[in-house]
Write a protein that holds these residues in place. Structure first.
Motif, PDB file in Angstrom:
ATOM      1  N   LEU A 181       0.838  -1.202   0.000  1.00 15.92           N
ATOM      2  CA  LEU A 181       0.000   0.000   0.000  1.00 15.92           C
ATOM      3  C   LEU A 181       0.871   1.249   0.000  1.00 15.92           C
ATOM      4  O   LEU A 181       0.641   2.187  -0.781  1.00 15.92           O
ATOM      5  N   GLY A 182       1.862   1.277   0.893  1.00 13.13           N
ATOM      6  CA  GLY A 182       2.763   2.422   0.956  1.00 13.13           C
ATOM      7  C   GLY A 182       3.611   2.546  -0.302  1.00 13.13           C
ATOM      8  O   GLY A 182       3.900   3.666  -0.756  1.00 13.13           O
ATOM      9  N   ARG A 183       3.989   1.418  -0.873  1.00 15.99           N
ATOM     10  CA  ARG A 183       4.810   1.468  -2.085  1.00 15.99           C
ATOM     11  C   ARG A 183       3.989   1.947  -3.282  1.00 15.99           C
ATOM     12  O   ARG A 183       4.501   2.659  -4.149  1.00 15.99           O
ATOM     13  N   ASN A 184       2.705   1.578  -3.309  1.00 11.75           N
ATOM     14  CA  ASN A 184       1.840   2.102  -4.367  1.00 11.75           C
ATOM     15  C   ASN A 184       1.704   3.618  -4.225  1.00 11.75           C
ATOM     16  O   ASN A 184       1.756   4.355  -5.225  1.00 11.75           O
ATOM     17  N   ARG A 185       1.508   4.081  -2.991  1.00 13.70           N
ATOM     18  CA  ARG A 185       1.403   5.521  -2.749  1.00 13.70           C
ATOM     19  C   ARG A 185       2.689   6.232  -3.162  1.00 13.70           C
ATOM     20  O   ARG A 185       2.647   7.306  -3.783  1.00 13.70           O
ATOM     21  N   GLN A 186       3.844   5.634  -2.835  1.00 19.68           N
ATOM     22  CA  GLN A 186       5.114   6.243  -3.195  1.00 19.68           C
ATOM     23  C   GLN A 186       5.294   6.309  -4.713  1.00 19.68           C
ATOM     24  O   GLN A 186       5.746   7.331  -5.259  1.00 19.68           O
ATOM     25  N   LEU A 187       4.943   5.237  -5.408  1.00 26.93           N
ATOM     26  CA  LEU A 187       5.023   5.242  -6.872  1.00 26.93           C
ATOM     27  C   LEU A 187       4.140   6.336  -7.466  1.00 26.93           C
ATOM     28  O   LEU A 187       4.540   7.037  -8.399  1.00 26.93           O
ATOM     29  N   LEU A 188       2.944   6.468  -6.925  1.00 22.80           N
ATOM     30  CA  LEU A 188       2.027   7.489  -7.403  1.00 22.80           C
ATOM     31  C   LEU A 188       2.624   8.882  -7.211  1.00 22.80           C
ATOM     32  O   LEU A 188       2.575   9.729  -8.125  1.00 22.80           O
ATOM     33  N   GLU A 189       3.218   9.129  -6.043  1.00 23.94           N
ATOM     34  CA  GLU A 189       3.807  10.441  -5.774  1.00 23.94           C
ATOM     35  C   GLU A 189       5.005  10.708  -6.669  1.00 23.94           C
ATOM     36  O   GLU A 189       5.210  11.844  -7.127  1.00 23.94           O
ATOM     37  N   THR A 190       5.794   9.675  -6.931  1.00 27.16           N
ATOM     38  CA  THR A 190       6.938   9.850  -7.828  1.00 27.16           C
ATOM     39  C   THR A 190       6.470  10.211  -9.235  1.00 27.16           C
ATOM     40  O   THR A 190       7.030  11.102  -9.886  1.00 27.16           O
ATOM     41  N   LEU A 191       5.436   9.534  -9.699  1.00 23.24           N
ATOM     42  CA  LEU A 191       4.888   9.847 -11.026  1.00 23.24           C
ATOM     43  C   LEU A 191       4.283  11.247 -11.041  1.00 23.24           C
ATOM     44  O   LEU A 191       4.440  11.989 -12.020  1.00 23.24           O
ATOM     45  N   ALA A 192       3.593  11.619  -9.961  1.00 26.01           N
ATOM     46  CA  ALA A 192       2.973  12.938  -9.902  1.00 26.01           C
ATOM     47  C   ALA A 192       4.028  14.045  -9.952  1.00 26.01           C
ATOM     48  O   ALA A 192       3.756  15.139 -10.447  1.00 26.01           O
ATOM     49  N   SER A 193       5.223  13.728  -9.454  1.00 28.41           N
ATOM     50  CA  SER A 193       6.307  14.713  -9.499  1.00 28.41           C
ATOM     51  C   SER A 193       6.888  14.860 -10.901  1.00 28.41           C
ATOM     52  O   SER A 193       7.684  15.767 -11.162  1.00 28.41           O
ATOM     53  N   GLY A 194       6.504  13.934 -11.801  1.00 27.73           N
ATOM     54  CA  GLY A 194       6.994  13.987 -13.172  1.00 27.73           C
ATOM     55  C   GLY A 194       8.227  13.153 -13.430  1.00 27.73           C
ATOM     56  O   GLY A 194       8.732  13.115 -14.559  1.00 27.73           O
ATOM     57  N   ASP A 195       8.727  12.430 -12.397  1.00 30.06           N
ATOM     58  CA  ASP A 195       9.954  11.644 -12.561  1.00 30.06           C
ATOM     59  C   ASP A 195       9.599  10.197 -12.903  1.00 30.06           C
ATOM     60  O   ASP A 195       9.688   9.295 -12.058  1.00 30.06           O
ATOM     61  N   ALA A 196       9.209   9.966 -14.141  1.00 33.36           N
ATOM     62  CA  ALA A 196       8.811   8.624 -14.567  1.00 33.36           C
ATOM     63  C   ALA A 196       9.992   7.661 -14.584  1.00 33.36           C
ATOM     64  O   ALA A 196       9.819   6.456 -14.378  1.00 33.36           O
TER      65      ALA A 196
END
Length: 226
Positions: A181-196
């Protein structure tokens, strides 16, 4: 449309309905599918249902054994290895492709991913780990969906339905799903920052950890006395 075309369409819809039940964890590996009951539930003829069974057998979700009927398939460790190979190619590949876009073109729709993350966190609050697993699958469908390819979307529906069959091998679903769950949230935040690009690296480690846990669970099941 011809009668045969209507029948084929009905079989595809029945197959999609059964695939969805598998994806949601409602049909477990080894579960026997009773023709009469399912034909009534799905509102199709038994011949149409048999065609749906054939389609899902081709997709690796069902198996047919003489005198034993049709059952939901049990995956092997080799199946798991191949599924994760495909997932790395598709999911990580989709994120790497986004990372290669010019900076001004890296705006992508994360609504489906956000919805899946929120659904997973809500399911965890209710201790509904089956729903949590379904939300996790929806999250990964959303990641693959960032490729913007209908072919990839269709492929991932099948891949993730097969993966759901592997989740049933986990003796403690909370122990398996909760850390992600936390790793999904972290992935989402990384993508939201634009760092694909960073998200692709995070996802590669994530998938390897998940693969290892599932393989270890399969080894324990295989070693357990019958």
């Amino acid at each position: 449309m011809s009668a045969s075309g209507e029948s084929a369409g009905s079989a595809r819809r029945a197959a999609e309905a059964l695939r969805e039940r598998i994806t949601e964890g409602l049909l477990e590996p080894g579960c026997r599918l009773v023709e009469t009951e399912l034909a009534t539930e799905l509102g199709v003829s038994r011949n149409t249902l048999r065609e749906a069974f054939r389609l899902l057998t081709q997709d690796g979700l069902l198996s047919h054994q003489p005198n034993k009927g049709v059952r939901v398939r049990r995956l092997t460790v080799e199946d798991l290895a191949d599924l994760y190979r495909v997932r790395r190619l598709i999911e990580c590949g989709a994120l790497r492709e986004l990372a290669e876009l010019p900076a001004g073109e890296r705006s992508f729709d994360l609504a489906a991913a956000r919805e899946a993350v929120a659904a997973g966190e809500e399911a965890a609050r209710r201790a509904d780990w089956k729903a949590c697993g379904t939300a996790d699958i929806r999250f990964h469908q959303a990641l693959a969906g960032l490729a913007g390819s209908p072919h990839v979307d269709r492929l991932m529906v099948g891949v993730l339905a097969e993966l759901r069959l592997a989740f049933h091998a986990m003796g403690d679903p909370r122990r398996f799903h909760e850390p992600y769950l936390g790793r999904n949230r972290q992935l989402l935040e990384t993508l939201a920052s634009g760092d694909a690009g960073k998200a692709a690296q995070e996802l590669a480690f994530y998938l390897e950890d998940s693969r290892r846990q599932l393989v270890e669970a399969y080894a324990r099941v295989a070693a357990a006395p019958m």
